[in-house]
Scaffold this motif. Structure first.
Motif, PDB file in Angstrom:
ATOM      1  N   VAL A  52       0.626   2.571  -6.761  1.00 17.59           N
ATOM      2  CA  VAL A  52       1.420   1.360  -6.963  1.00 17.59           C
ATOM      3  C   VAL A  52       0.708   0.236  -6.223  1.00 17.59           C
ATOM      4  O   VAL A  52       0.439   0.357  -5.026  1.00 17.59           O
ATOM      5  CB  VAL A  52       2.852   1.549  -6.424  1.00 17.59           C
ATOM      6  CG1 VAL A  52       3.623   0.238  -6.454  1.00 17.59           C
ATOM      7  CG2 VAL A  52       3.582   2.617  -7.236  1.00 17.59           C
TER       8      VAL A  52
ATOM      9  N   ARG B 276       6.524   7.062  -0.947  1.00 19.68           N
ATOM     10  CA  ARG B 276       5.458   7.683  -0.157  1.00 19.68           C
ATOM     11  C   ARG B 276       5.714   9.167   0.047  1.00 19.68           C
ATOM     12  O   ARG B 276       4.783   9.945   0.261  1.00 19.68           O
ATOM     13  CB  ARG B 276       5.335   6.975   1.189  1.00 19.68           C
ATOM     14  CG  ARG B 276       4.950   5.497   1.063  1.00 19.68           C
ATOM     15  CD  ARG B 276       5.082   4.773   2.392  1.00 19.68           C
ATOM     16  NE  ARG B 276       4.320   5.442   3.416  1.00 19.68           N
ATOM     17  CZ  ARG B 276       4.612   5.405   4.718  1.00 19.68           C
ATOM     18  NH1 ARG B 276       5.671   4.743   5.137  1.00 19.68           N
ATOM     19  NH2 ARG B 276       3.864   6.026   5.595  1.00 19.68           N
TER      20      ARG B 276
ATOM     21  N   ILE C 161       0.721   3.469  -2.131  1.00 23.16           N
ATOM     22  CA  ILE C 161       1.111   2.067  -2.295  1.00 23.16           C
ATOM     23  C   ILE C 161       0.071   1.177  -1.627  1.00 23.16           C
ATOM     24  O   ILE C 161      -0.282   1.388  -0.457  1.00 23.16           O
ATOM     25  CB  ILE C 161       2.504   1.800  -1.701  1.00 23.16           C
ATOM     26  CG1 ILE C 161       3.542   2.757  -2.311  1.00 23.16           C
ATOM     27  CG2 ILE C 161       2.919   0.350  -1.946  1.00 23.16           C
ATOM     28  CD1 ILE C 161       4.919   2.644  -1.697  1.00 23.16           C
TER      29      ILE C 161
ATOM     30  N   SER D  29       0.536   4.054   3.372  1.00 22.63           N
ATOM     31  CA  SER D  29       0.298   2.935   2.473  1.00 22.63           C
ATOM     32  C   SER D  29      -0.748   2.024   3.109  1.00 22.63           C
ATOM     33  O   SER D  29      -1.016   2.118   4.311  1.00 22.63           O
ATOM     34  CB  SER D  29       1.591   2.181   2.168  1.00 22.63           C
ATOM     35  OG  SER D  29       2.271   1.855   3.355  1.00 22.63           O
TER      36      SER D  29
ATOM     37  N   THR E 150       6.619  -1.144   3.368  1.00 22.72           N
ATOM     38  CA  THR E 150       6.732   0.249   2.928  1.00 22.72           C
ATOM     39  C   THR E 150       6.688   1.211   4.100  1.00 22.72           C
ATOM     40  O   THR E 150       7.087   2.363   3.974  1.00 22.72           O
ATOM     41  CB  THR E 150       5.613   0.622   1.939  1.00 22.72           C
ATOM     42  OG1 THR E 150       4.350   0.625   2.617  1.00 22.72           O
ATOM     43  CG2 THR E 150       5.561  -0.352   0.767  1.00 22.72           C
TER      44      THR E 150
END
Length: 257
Positions: free
Chosen positions: A39, A151, A157, A4, A230
């Protein structure tokens, strides 16, 4: 597992610029597998309840003024992903986070300017997410952590904001440089991210040098904590790029593995 990222989005005109940072963003899609979906938390979408973008096709929001005419002709007509929206809401519910769907809101420049550089074809589903400046930093991190499992499903993300982001202290005579205080703040931040010192990061306003100048309002800093959350399983942070514009605007990219 898909990494991410935190991307600074700078000024809206970044999408028209040609510099080392925009080159990195333009080359990004060639350095990693194609994501199933994206996202993205944008600093420019603020809500007091976590909102999840569910538009069939997003409108392009021009939430700025006084920039090049060309900017107002750009569009990013990506669509959301209904199944992913519902999965995100289920993850939020599982972690005690209230959320609502929003089928009307389009993509603001914190989202589309970055996405236009990363994936200009707008052919990957996007789920836009809001930020809430009134939550404690520990909860910001926990919101990101709630989505970490995505993920493993090839979902990319992104947090889009800025670490040093003070428009009141812009130095128009310094288009490519940083004020010393801005560099000192980012250097402190770099150390705390690389050592995954969440206790210090959650209290950056009290502990970081020049925090009030670097982060006069926190909505642009929040996406960094969301993206970092994340990566809570592996806790590995890597700085891929950092540069500055006009003294008090940093352009940075962090990868969380």
């Amino acid at each position: 597992m898909m990494p991410s990222y935190f991307f600074a989005h700078g000024a809206p005109s970044i999408v028209l610029e040609d510099n080392e940072y925009t080159k990195l963003l333009k080359q990004f899609k060639d350095t990693m597998p194609r994501p199933k979906a994206i996202v993205l938390f944008s600093a420019h979408w603020e809500e007091t309840v976590q909102a999840v973008g569910a538009a069939q096709t997003y409108d392009t929001i021009y939430d700025f003024g006084g920039f090049q005419d060309e900017l107002y002709q750009l569009t990013y007509p990506a669509g959301s992903d209904r199944a992913l929206v519902e999965q995100i809401q289920a993850l939020f519910t599982e972690h005690g986070i209230q959320s609502v769907q929003d089928e009307r809101r389009g993509l603001d420049h914190g989202a589309w300017a970055v996405l236009k550089l990363l994936y200009p074809e707008a052919d990957i589903p996007v789920v836009a997410l809001s930020v809430n400046r009134y939550l404690p930093n520990e909860l910001q991190y926990r919101i990101g952590k709630a989505l970490g499992a995505l993920r493993e499903q090839d979902v990319l993300i992104i947090g889009s904001g800025g670490t040093v982001h003070n428009l009141r202290l812009l130095n128009w005579g310094q288009p490519d440089g940083a004020e010393p205080w801005a560099e000192q703040f980012d250097q402190w931040l770099e150390h705390k991210l690389e050592t995954w010192d969440t206790e210090a990061l959650f209290r950056y306003r009290e502990q970081a040098p020049h925090a009030q100048d670097a982060v006069p309002t926190n909505e642009h800093f929040i996406p960094l904590l969301l993206a970092m959350g994340t990566g809570d399983v592996n806790r590995k942070a890597e700085l891929l790029h950092r540069s500055y514009q006009f003294g008090s605007l940093s352009l940075s990219c962090w990868q969380f593995n």
